[in-house]
Design an enzyme around this catalytic site. Structure first.
Site, short mmCIF file in Angstrom:
data_model
loop_
_atom_site.label_atom_id
_atom_site.label_comp_id
_atom_site.label_asym_id
_atom_site.label_seq_id
_atom_site.Cartn_x
_atom_site.Cartn_y
_atom_site.Cartn_z
N ASP A 90 28.22 13.89 -5.74
CA ASP A 90 27.31 14.46 -6.88
C ASP A 90 25.91 14.59 -6.46
OD1 ASP A 90 25.97 14.76 -9.07
OD2 ASP A 90 27.10 13.36 -10.57
N HIS A 125 32.46 9.90 -20.22
CA HIS A 125 31.23 10.35 -20.22
C HIS A 125 31.46 11.84 -21.00
CE1 HIS A 125 31.82 13.24 -16.84
NE2 HIS A 125 32.28 12.15 -16.09
N ASP A 140 0.80 -1.20 -0.01
CA ASP A 140 0.00 -0.18 0.15
C ASP A 140 0.89 1.29 -0.14
OD1 ASP A 140 -2.33 -1.43 0.10
OD2 ASP A 140 -2.61 -1.64 2.20
N HIS A 184 18.25 15.70 -16.41
CA HIS A 184 18.78 15.59 -17.90
C HIS A 184 17.72 16.34 -18.85
CE1 HIS A 184 21.69 12.32 -17.32
NE2 HIS A 184 22.21 13.31 -16.44
N ASP A 186 22.22 20.27 -9.82
CA ASP A 186 23.09 19.19 -10.31
C ASP A 186 24.71 19.51 -9.95
OD1 ASP A 186 24.48 16.75 -11.19
OD2 ASP A 186 23.53 16.88 -13.24
#
Ligand code: MG
Ligand code: ZN
Length: 434
Positions: A256, A346, A36, A357, A267
């Site tokens: 981060d 990255h 629940d 993003h 961010d």
């Protein structure tokens, strides 16, 4: 608080762009965590962008053409449900408070929607965002097609609503920037606090708790994403979120983390020594990442394009990797071959806004998106060294990233997260004062 006035302007602009079209924008569903118990509710970003309305079970319909109007479907008032779940506006109060033209109970959606779509040429809809809503749209269109012999026409085109809203969302207005500055201020204070509290022997989750405490006590509703608190070699795991390890003297800790305030994300990443003093190979790599980040931030300005900060960061990092003996060869060679990606795998940033993003096209090689005033992007180069026979052992297991949120403005840029220390001198000074 999000500006109702701004939402109204956005709906008017959308109606104008759509011509004879109709946009249907459902908010996000509530999701069960177990039995629940539900995950904390988070509205859909497109829906919120156009309404500022945060209740679940709601749909916005924007009608374009000669007499544009906006209709909100939302939960009806219910004494019974409000005893259990709390206040809900109900259609009439929601219409007045959020300045919509009409509002109806969500239960009437299947009955009313076909009427709103009748004899319209196009439907604008975020196809594929949720299979349940895709099916429902098909149902409404079929209901209209079934009436073809009574002279009712169904829309013949379904257009991706993102094609109209994403370019709008990519350029922030003053109302949004005010919220984003505040979100950035809360997050920078959380990073400062983490630097002041970190000590050998603490656990990553203890720092995570301090970050969350700082977010929530300043009015942020949630973290904008799962905080990463990564000590030592954990920092080499890009999406590390376990946060269970101990902080050891001699290691760095990478954090981060950013809050979400009134729907808008921040961010930020900072990496600092557990003891408060940078030393040896960790300092050498930190200096390199910071130099790359400063260079990349300089490349954020109108007229440059989305990939320029990345290209700037890669050049500095690749040269540094050569200088430190992580790579062999020539600068152009290691960039061209992508050899640097072994330690920097990255990209240097992403759009930031309602989503971490955020919505918005990036372009592609040869036609990258041009940077314009009002766009907000992160700048976050890093370096992550995993052990290898050909890698100097002194650098093994070191992971570093430095990330800021940067607004493009007419003069060049504004670093929204500048209040979080990042130079060696500033970080060491703050940590000495603890
Ligand atoms: Mg980040
Ligand atoms: Zn980021």
């Amino acid at each position: 608080m999000v500006s109702i006035e701004a939402c109204k302007r956005r709906r008017a602009r959308l109606a104008e762009m759509m011509g004879e079209g109709v946009a249907i924008v459902p908010t996000a569903p509530e999701r069960a965590r177990n039995r629940d118990s539900h995950y904390p509710y988070r509205f859909d970003s497109y829906f919120y962008y156009l309404t500022a309305f945060t209740e679940p079970e709601a749909v916005l319909v924007v009608i374009g053409g000669a007499s544009p109007r906006s209709v909100l479907f939302c939960r009806a008032k219910s004494e019974e449900r409000e005893i259990w779940d709390g206040f809900r506006y109900g259609p009439e109060a929601a219409r007045a408070a959020f300045e919509l033209d009409e509002a109806c109970a969500i239960e009437s959606l299947d009955e009313e929607l076909p009427k709103l779509l009748a004899d319209r040429e196009r439907v604008y809809f975020n196809l594929g965002a949720d299979p349940a809503w895709d099916a429902r749209l098909s149902g409404w269109l079929n209901a209209l097609r079934a009436q073809a012999r009574s002279g009712v026409r169904a829309p013949t085109e379904v257009v991706d609503l993102r094609s109209l809203l994403d370019p709008m969302r990519r350029v922030k207005d003053e109302a949004e920037l005010a919220t984003m500055r505040r979100a950035a201020a809360i997050s920078t204070s959380a990073h400062r606090r983490a630097m002041q509290l970190a000590r050998p022997g603490m656990h990553e989750y203890e720092l995570e708790a301090e970050l969350l405490r700082e977010f929530i006590r300043h009015g942020a509703q949630a973290p904008a994403y799962s905080p990463i608190v990564a000590a030592g070699s954990n920092a080499c795991v890009l999406h590390y979120v376990a946060n269970r390890s101990r902080l050891e003297a001699g290691e760095l800790v990478l954090i981060d983390a950013g809050c979400e305030l009134d729907g808008y994300a921040s961010d930020i990443t900072r990496t600092f020594p557990v003891t408060g003093r940078f030393e040896g190979p960790r300092q050498a790599l930190y200096d390199l990442v910071l130099a790359a980040q400063l260079e990349a931030i300089e490349a954020v300005r109108p007229g440059n394009h989305f990939n320029d900060p990345h290209a700037a960061a890669v050049r500095v990092l690749a040269q540094g990797m050569l200088d430190l003996g992580l790579l062999q060869g020539q600068i152009d060679g290691v960039i061209e071959s992508g050899a640097y990606q072994r330690f920097y795998m990255h990209r240097t940033g992403h759009w930031l806004g309602l989503d971490v993003h955020d919505a918005g096209d990036y372009g592609a090689e040869g036609k990258w998106a041009a940077l314009e005033p009002g766009m907000v992007l992160t700048v976050e180069p890093g370096i992550y060294v995993r052990p290898g026979d050909d890698v100097p052992e002194a650098f093994w297991h070191i992971g570093i990233r430095v990330e800021d949120d940067v607004l493009v403005n007419a003069a060049g840029r504004e670093v929204l997260t500048a209040a979080a220390p990042k130079s060696v001198r500033e970080i060491e000074a703050l940590m000495r004062s603890r």
